[in-house]
Design an enzyme around this catalytic site. Sequence first.
Site, PDB file in Angstrom:
ATOM      1  N   HIS A  62       0.855  -1.184   0.000  1.00 31.54           N
ATOM      2  CA  HIS A  62       0.000   0.000   0.000  1.00 31.54           C
ATOM      3  C   HIS A  62       0.892   1.234   0.000  1.00 31.54           C
ATOM      4  O   HIS A  62       2.118   1.135   0.070  1.00 31.54           O
ATOM      5  CB  HIS A  62      -0.952  -0.007   1.200  1.00 31.54           C
ATOM      6  CG  HIS A  62      -0.279   0.081   2.530  1.00 31.54           C
ATOM      7  ND1 HIS A  62       0.507  -0.938   3.042  1.00 31.54           N
ATOM      8  CD2 HIS A  62      -0.262   1.066   3.480  1.00 31.54           C
ATOM      9  CE1 HIS A  62       0.963  -0.578   4.225  1.00 31.54           C
ATOM     10  NE2 HIS A  62       0.522   0.636   4.515  1.00 31.54           N
ATOM     11  N   HIS A  64       1.313   3.920   2.033  1.00 31.23           N
ATOM     12  CA  HIS A  64       1.815   4.654   3.199  1.00 31.23           C
ATOM     13  C   HIS A  64       3.337   4.755   3.142  1.00 31.23           C
ATOM     14  O   HIS A  64       4.031   3.830   2.706  1.00 31.23           O
ATOM     15  CB  HIS A  64       1.362   3.987   4.496  1.00 31.23           C
ATOM     16  CG  HIS A  64      -0.040   4.354   4.875  1.00 31.23           C
ATOM     17  ND1 HIS A  64      -0.824   3.602   5.734  1.00 31.23           N
ATOM     18  CD2 HIS A  64      -0.821   5.415   4.517  1.00 31.23           C
ATOM     19  CE1 HIS A  64      -2.000   4.183   5.890  1.00 31.23           C
ATOM     20  NE2 HIS A  64      -2.032   5.279   5.155  1.00 31.23           N
ATOM     21  N   ASP A  66       5.838   4.576   5.190  1.00 30.49           N
ATOM     22  CA  ASP A  66       6.764   3.623   5.799  1.00 30.49           C
ATOM     23  C   ASP A  66       6.892   2.337   4.990  1.00 30.49           C
ATOM     24  O   ASP A  66       7.679   1.457   5.336  1.00 30.49           O
ATOM     25  CB  ASP A  66       6.357   3.310   7.248  1.00 30.49           C
ATOM     26  CG  ASP A  66       4.953   2.743   7.366  1.00 30.49           C
ATOM     27  OD1 ASP A  66       4.052   3.201   6.642  1.00 30.49           O
ATOM     28  OD2 ASP A  66       4.749   1.834   8.199  1.00 30.49           O
ATOM     29  N   HIS A  67       6.154   2.273   3.886  1.00 27.83           N
ATOM     30  CA  HIS A  67       6.265   1.130   2.977  1.00 27.83           C
ATOM     31  C   HIS A  67       6.761   1.535   1.586  1.00 27.83           C
ATOM     32  O   HIS A  67       7.038   0.668   0.758  1.00 27.83           O
ATOM     33  CB  HIS A  67       4.900   0.441   2.837  1.00 27.83           C
ATOM     34  CG  HIS A  67       4.420  -0.172   4.118  1.00 27.83           C
ATOM     35  ND1 HIS A  67       4.426  -1.537   4.355  1.00 27.83           N
ATOM     36  CD2 HIS A  67       3.924   0.397   5.251  1.00 27.83           C
ATOM     37  CE1 HIS A  67       3.953  -1.774   5.567  1.00 27.83           C
ATOM     38  NE2 HIS A  67       3.637  -0.607   6.126  1.00 27.83           N
ATOM     39  N   HIS A 139      -7.470  -1.930   5.640  1.00 26.84           N
ATOM     40  CA  HIS A 139      -6.640  -0.870   6.188  1.00 26.84           C
ATOM     41  C   HIS A 139      -7.271   0.472   5.828  1.00 26.84           C
ATOM     42  O   HIS A 139      -8.316   0.533   5.157  1.00 26.84           O
ATOM     43  CB  HIS A 139      -5.217  -0.999   5.636  1.00 26.84           C
ATOM     44  CG  HIS A 139      -4.197  -0.190   6.377  1.00 26.84           C
ATOM     45  ND1 HIS A 139      -4.148  -0.121   7.747  1.00 26.84           N
ATOM     46  CD2 HIS A 139      -3.167   0.595   5.932  1.00 26.84           C
ATOM     47  CE1 HIS A 139      -3.150   0.652   8.115  1.00 26.84           C
ATOM     48  NE2 HIS A 139      -2.537   1.112   7.038  1.00 26.84           N
ATOM     49  N   ASP A 210      -0.446  -3.775   5.686  1.00 22.84           N
ATOM     50  CA  ASP A 210      -1.021  -3.473   6.978  1.00 22.84           C
ATOM     51  C   ASP A 210      -2.493  -3.857   6.936  1.00 22.84           C
ATOM     52  O   ASP A 210      -3.182  -3.582   5.951  1.00 22.84           O
ATOM     53  CB  ASP A 210      -0.907  -1.986   7.264  1.00 22.84           C
ATOM     54  CG  ASP A 210       0.519  -1.512   7.494  1.00 22.84           C
ATOM     55  OD1 ASP A 210       1.459  -2.306   7.333  1.00 22.84           O
ATOM     56  OD2 ASP A 210       0.689  -0.323   7.784  1.00 22.84           O
TER      57      ASP A 210
END
Length: 318
Positions: A62, A64, A66-67, A139, A210
């Site tokens: 996805h 976000h 942090d990914h 999510h 997530d």
Amino acid sequence: MQITFLGTSSGVPTRSRNVSGIALRLPQRAEVWLFDCGEGTQHQILRSDLRVSQIRRIFVTHMHGDHTFGLMGLLASCGLAGNPERIDIYGPPDLDEYLKACRRYSQTHFSYPVKVHTVKPGVVFEDEEFSVSCAPLKHRVPAFGYRITEKDRPGHFDVEKAKVLEIPSGPLYGKLKRGEVVVLPDGRKINGAELCGQTEVGRKVVYCTDTVYCESAVELAHDADVLIHEATFAHQDAELAYQRLHSTSTMAAQVALGAHAKQLIMTHFSPRYAPGNSIELRDLLEEARSIFPNTQLASDFWTYEVPRRIAKSVVAKV
């Protein structure tokens, strides 16, 4: 088939854990496939035994940060390192536009082809050895879990035995290797299964993050040899997990149990469970093991060798 954890923290990096990134090393084809690419992932790769030049596919769960924040830097470095002939990237609908904007505003040019594939539920990649499929998770933004399936391999063909039986080499060998029954020119019937060892059963690895607990994760992880599942929160913080649509340790264990997975590896831990705090990661491990005993905690740079299953007998095709 080896899994190396490059980042096991959620949201932000810590001194001991980077943000999300996992490498699947396929030694038989000298390739590395990445799953998520948080900020600093290329630095983690440099500190590991992995080779950037072997990266061929990147799967993003996805959008976000942090990914994804490490993706553009890694791709740029791959070009400067004279990396691959091509990198294929798989992910949500916004991924292609995100990378185009990064390239445009940073004036970055890739010296090799980069192909972005927008995924939807189902098979997203397949060749003679592997298939990769995805399913939607639950999510705050569109997110997908991935299932990597290694296809079964025929058992070892006993060439010496075939020679003793005076079987002429050529196309017949191919049929016998597949376990078929063939009729020789002299009228003899030969069962290929009797000349082959047991079939090597393909391994299955599933990556889910997530997400809060959802049935699609259970279905995706069915009969997996390894389920890698996020466990951002401890069980007592379940209310936070529901609010933020993340999983607790017990949710991850329930997915593994419901899917009849062989091994659960938890990752994506909140920094709130650092050593010395009232709840630590060992408490999350204990919670998960109370439901699914075969559970382990991931840590940065840990490499896990996915074991092969017990071979199954070859069934002759008549």
